[in-house]
Design a protein around this motif. Structure first.
Motif, PDB file in Angstrom:
ATOM      1  N   LEU A  86       0.824  -1.211   0.000  1.00 15.06           N
ATOM      2  CA  LEU A  86       0.000   0.000   0.000  1.00 15.06           C
ATOM      3  C   LEU A  86       0.858   1.261   0.000  1.00 15.06           C
ATOM      4  CD1 LEU A  86      -2.743  -1.123   2.534  1.00 15.06           C
ATOM      5  CD2 LEU A  86      -3.134  -0.516   0.131  1.00 15.06           C
ATOM      6  N   ILE A  87       1.970   1.240   0.710  1.00 10.17           N
ATOM      7  CA  ILE A  87       2.874   2.401   0.720  1.00 10.17           C
ATOM      8  C   ILE A  87       3.375   2.677  -0.702  1.00 10.17           C
ATOM      9  CG2 ILE A  87       5.118   3.249   1.496  1.00 10.17           C
ATOM     10  CD1 ILE A  87       2.986   3.425   3.632  1.00 10.17           C
ATOM     11  N   GLY A  88       3.765   1.615  -1.410  1.00  6.77           N
ATOM     12  CA  GLY A  88       4.208   1.791  -2.791  1.00  6.77           C
ATOM     13  C   GLY A  88       3.120   2.380  -3.669  1.00  6.77           C
ATOM     14  N   ALA A  89       1.890   1.921  -3.502  1.00  7.25           N
ATOM     15  CA  ALA A  89       0.772   2.410  -4.311  1.00  7.25           C
ATOM     16  C   ALA A  89       0.458   3.871  -4.009  1.00  7.25           C
ATOM     17  CB  ALA A  89      -0.456   1.540  -4.061  1.00  7.25           C
ATOM     18  N   ILE A  90       0.446   4.239  -2.729  1.00  5.18           N
ATOM     19  CA  ILE A  90       0.117   5.617  -2.349  1.00  5.18           C
ATOM     20  C   ILE A  90       1.155   6.593  -2.887  1.00  5.18           C
ATOM     21  CG2 ILE A  90      -0.037   7.193  -0.382  1.00  5.18           C
ATOM     22  CD1 ILE A  90      -1.315   4.863   1.194  1.00  5.18           C
ATOM     23  N   LEU A  91       2.431   6.266  -2.728  1.00  4.05           N
ATOM     24  CA  LEU A  91       3.484   7.171  -3.194  1.00  4.05           C
ATOM     25  C   LEU A  91       3.423   7.353  -4.712  1.00  4.05           C
ATOM     26  CD1 LEU A  91       6.502   6.148  -0.941  1.00  4.05           C
ATOM     27  CD2 LEU A  91       5.072   8.197  -0.780  1.00  4.05           C
ATOM     28  N   TRP A  92       3.156   6.277  -5.448  1.00  3.98           N
ATOM     29  CA  TRP A  92       3.063   6.412  -6.905  1.00  3.98           C
ATOM     30  C   TRP A  92       1.855   7.261  -7.289  1.00  3.98           C
ATOM     31  CZ3 TRP A  92       6.321   6.097 -10.668  1.00  3.98           C
ATOM     32  CH2 TRP A  92       5.858   6.104 -11.981  1.00  3.98           C
ATOM     33  N   ASN A  93       0.737   7.076  -6.610  1.00  6.47           N
ATOM     34  CA  ASN A  93      -0.442   7.905  -6.868  1.00  6.47           C
ATOM     35  C   ASN A  93      -0.136   9.391  -6.668  1.00  6.47           C
ATOM     36  OD1 ASN A  93      -2.338   6.069  -7.707  1.00  6.47           O
ATOM     37  ND2 ASN A  93      -3.522   6.062  -5.818  1.00  6.47           N
ATOM     38  N   LEU A  94       0.556   9.698  -5.587  1.00  4.92           N
ATOM     39  CA  LEU A  94       0.849  11.096  -5.291  1.00  4.92           C
ATOM     40  C   LEU A  94       1.845  11.694  -6.287  1.00  4.92           C
ATOM     41  CD1 LEU A  94       1.032  10.964  -1.392  1.00  4.92           C
ATOM     42  CD2 LEU A  94      -0.773  11.976  -2.811  1.00  4.92           C
ATOM     43  N   LEU A  95       2.846  10.916  -6.682  1.00  6.18           N
ATOM     44  CA  LEU A  95       3.822  11.418  -7.655  1.00  6.18           C
ATOM     45  C   LEU A  95       3.172  11.730  -8.998  1.00  6.18           C
ATOM     46  CD1 LEU A  95       6.927   9.142  -6.948  1.00  6.18           C
ATOM     47  CD2 LEU A  95       6.854  11.638  -6.780  1.00  6.18           C
ATOM     48  N   THR A  96       2.327  10.830  -9.470  1.00  3.57           N
ATOM     49  CA  THR A  96       1.687  11.053 -10.771  1.00  3.57           C
ATOM     50  C   THR A  96       0.633  12.153 -10.680  1.00  3.57           C
ATOM     51  OG1 THR A  96       0.258   9.149 -10.284  1.00  3.57           O
ATOM     52  CG2 THR A  96       2.141   8.778 -11.726  1.00  3.57           C
ATOM     53  N   TRP A  97      -0.018  12.275  -9.530  1.00  5.59           N
ATOM     54  CA  TRP A  97      -0.939  13.410  -9.330  1.00  5.59           C
ATOM     55  C   TRP A  97      -0.187  14.731  -9.393  1.00  5.59           C
ATOM     56  CZ3 TRP A  97      -0.542  16.377  -4.715  1.00  5.59           C
ATOM     57  CH2 TRP A  97      -1.467  17.423  -4.623  1.00  5.59           C
ATOM     58  N   LEU A  98       0.979  14.801  -8.765  1.00  2.00           N
ATOM     59  CA  LEU A  98       1.783  16.015  -8.795  1.00  2.00           C
ATOM     60  C   LEU A  98       2.119  16.416 -10.227  1.00  2.00           C
ATOM     61  CD1 LEU A  98       3.458  18.168  -7.238  1.00  2.00           C
ATOM     62  CD2 LEU A  98       5.370  16.556  -7.296  1.00  2.00           C
ATOM     63  N   ALA A  99       2.433  15.430 -11.072  1.00  2.00           N
ATOM     64  CA  ALA A  99       2.776  15.694 -12.467  1.00  2.00           C
ATOM     65  C   ALA A  99       1.549  15.859 -13.358  1.00  2.00           C
ATOM     66  CB  ALA A  99       3.654  14.560 -12.999  1.00  2.00           C
ATOM     67  N   GLY A 100       0.349  15.652 -12.802  1.00  2.00           N
ATOM     68  CA  GLY A 100      -0.856  15.757 -13.605  1.00  2.00           C
ATOM     69  C   GLY A 100      -1.032  14.613 -14.573  1.00  2.00           C
ATOM     70  N   LEU A 101      -0.414  13.471 -14.280  1.00  2.00           N
ATOM     71  CA  LEU A 101      -0.495  12.319 -15.182  1.00  2.00           C
ATOM     72  C   LEU A 101      -1.587  11.359 -14.721  1.00  2.00           C
ATOM     73  CD1 LEU A 101       3.256  11.440 -15.843  1.00  2.00           C
ATOM     74  CD2 LEU A 101       1.594  12.250 -17.515  1.00  2.00           C
ATOM     75  N   PRO A 102      -2.556  11.059 -15.586  1.00  2.00           N
ATOM     76  CA  PRO A 102      -3.609  10.120 -15.212  1.00  2.00           C
ATOM     77  C   PRO A 102      -3.155   8.669 -15.314  1.00  2.00           C
ATOM     78  CG  PRO A 102      -4.019  10.972 -17.409  1.00  2.00           C
ATOM     79  CD  PRO A 102      -2.808  11.688 -16.894  1.00  2.00           C
ATOM     80  N   SER A 103      -2.260   8.283 -14.422  1.00  2.00           N
ATOM     81  CA  SER A 103      -1.802   6.892 -14.381  1.00  2.00           C
ATOM     82  C   SER A 103      -2.852   6.048 -13.668  1.00  2.00           C
ATOM     83  CB  SER A 103      -0.459   6.789 -13.664  1.00  2.00           C
ATOM     84  OG  SER A 103      -0.618   7.106 -12.299  1.00  2.00           O
ATOM     85  N   SER A 104      -2.631   4.760 -13.603  1.00  2.00           N
ATOM     86  CA  SER A 104      -3.617   3.850 -13.049  1.00  2.00           C
ATOM     87  C   SER A 104      -3.407   3.618 -11.557  1.00  2.00           C
ATOM     88  CB  SER A 104      -3.551   2.509 -13.792  1.00  2.00           C
ATOM     89  OG  SER A 104      -4.335   1.546 -13.134  1.00  2.00           O
ATOM     90  N   SER A 105      -4.374   4.048 -10.748  1.00  2.00           N
ATOM     91  CA  SER A 105      -4.335   3.733  -9.318  1.00  2.00           C
ATOM     92  C   SER A 105      -4.431   2.228  -9.101  1.00  2.00           C
ATOM     93  CB  SER A 105      -5.497   4.426  -8.592  1.00  2.00           C
ATOM     94  OG  SER A 105      -5.378   5.816  -8.655  1.00  2.00           O
TER      95      SER A 105
END
Length: 384
Positions: A86-105
């Motif tokens: 879950l830590i890995g998933a949350i950090l990736w979500n936040l990084l891609t949100w910061l960049a405005g990239l609609p990656s897959s949660s």
């Protein structure tokens, strides 16, 4: 084993935190096109989406069962592994949100879990056949299917209305978008909230609180629905800007076509238990809608950056989840505390950086690029 109940509680809270980030990360899936075309005011859009995400969470549990008893072996998984994933998933979500990239949660979650379980148990803890069947194949097929459906629907919408008054067409399709965007929100709650339900259920099974192959209890369904609904209401404005203005300039017939295609694909997949990415489905639909309108501009550079993010999401989250699992496995309670502290610090740092170039309800439609300032903005009047 006295520490297990506390660790289980920590994992459940972390899972709901991921669900919250999933909500604001994926608000754009349902509402970006409606906000971009003016069919719904930004705040109204996220309120409707948040409420319907909660409702959608109660409609099905097939995807939750895929996660809790499908891609990983629930007899080998420990709460510590789930926490690390879950830590890995949350950090990736936040990084891609910061960049405005609609990656897959969704793929961030799967990647984090796969990496953590692989480190914790070896490859025998991951059912790679299920990963291919339930995750990778839908990841490739769903955006293509949604894109083709949206392309055809857009083409037909313009052909059927080519002799009608433009203002009447726009008004009519904007009304239709209210319904179609609402259905996407309902479908998103049905699909994505279940992923957190599955994680919490997997945690309870691994701790012996639920039997093997058990489904999510009612309180798990309710808490997951509320967490994703709250995250949705707060609005992931940075990603809404990218999806609403970044891929193509969306008109109301295209928005209606894209949302209808997304709803159909997401609900069908949720019924079949495919844990697909609603982000990829929505992005494919928007791209298809852009291609379906004659002379529409499609920004392939933005699409290319999104595709790269899609490809690296699962392995990147798996790497972070695996590293976190190694610390948790070798460090016990201390290792868990270290992972939690590092994760919280990185998350806070990302939020602080985002405030240097804020995107919100009042400027979400101003431009399609999302930049990241490395320095705080100059004070008003500081330079003349």
């Amino acid at each position: 084993m006295d520490h297990i109940p506390f660790l289980v509680a920590v994992v459940i809270v972390t899972a709901l935190a991921f669900d919250f980030t999933n909500g604001f990360h994926d608000t754009a899936n349902a509402m970006a096109t409606s906000i971009a075309t003016g069919a719904l005011a930004p705040r109204t859009a996220v309120l409707i989406s948040g409420v319907l995400n909660v409702v959608g969470a109660f409609l099905s549990t097939e995807v939750a069962r895929t996660i809790s008893g499908g891609i990983v072996d629930d007899t080998l998984v420990s709460p510590g592994m789930i926490f690390a994933g879950l830590i890995g998933a949350i950090l990736w979500n936040l990084l891609t949100w910061l960049a405005g990239l609609p990656s897959s949660s969704s793929h961030a979650l799967f990647g984090g879990l796969i990496g953590a379980v692989w480190v914790g148990t070896g490859s025998r803890g991951v059912d790679f056949d299920k990963v291919v069947e339930k995750v990778l194949v839908p990841a490739v097929a769903s955006p293509v299917v949604a894109g083709v459906a949206a392309l055809l629907a857009t083409y037909l919408a313009y052909r059927l209305t080519d002799r009608a008054r433009k203002d009447s067409v726009t008004k009519g399709f904007r009304i239709g978008q209210v319904a179609s965007a609402s259905l996407v929100s309902l479908a998103h709650g049905t699909n994505d909230a279940q992923k957190t339900m599955g994680v919490i259920t997997l945690t309870l099974i691994s701790a012996g609180a639920l039997g093997h192959d058990a489904g999510p209890p009612l309180w798990v369904i309710a808490s997951a629905g509320l967490a994703i609904g709250l995250g949705t209401y707060l609005g992931g404005w940075r990603i809404i800007r990218t999806m609403g203005k970044g891929l193509t300039e969306i008109q109301s017939p295209q928005g209606f076509a894209a949302e209808t295609a997304s709803t159909t694909v997401i609900l069908t997949s949720a019924h079949l238990g495919f844990a697909l990415s609603t982000t990829q489905v929505a992005s494919g639909s928007i791209l298809g809608a852009g291609l379906g309108r004659r002379l529409a501009e499609v920004r392939w550079g933005v699409a290319g950056r999104m595709a790269v993010a899609w490809v690296i999401t699962l392995p990147a989250a798996a790497l972070v989840g695996g590293l976190a699992a190694a610390v948790v496995q070798n460090g016990g309670d201390l290792g868990t505390a270290v992972v939690a502290l590092v994760g919280a610090s990185l998350a806070a740092g990302i939020v602080v950086i985002s405030r240097r170039n804020p995107v919100h309800a009042h400027n979400v439609n101003d431009a399609h690029d999302v930049s990241i300032r490395t320095e705080p903005p100059a004070k008003v009047g500081a330079a003349a």
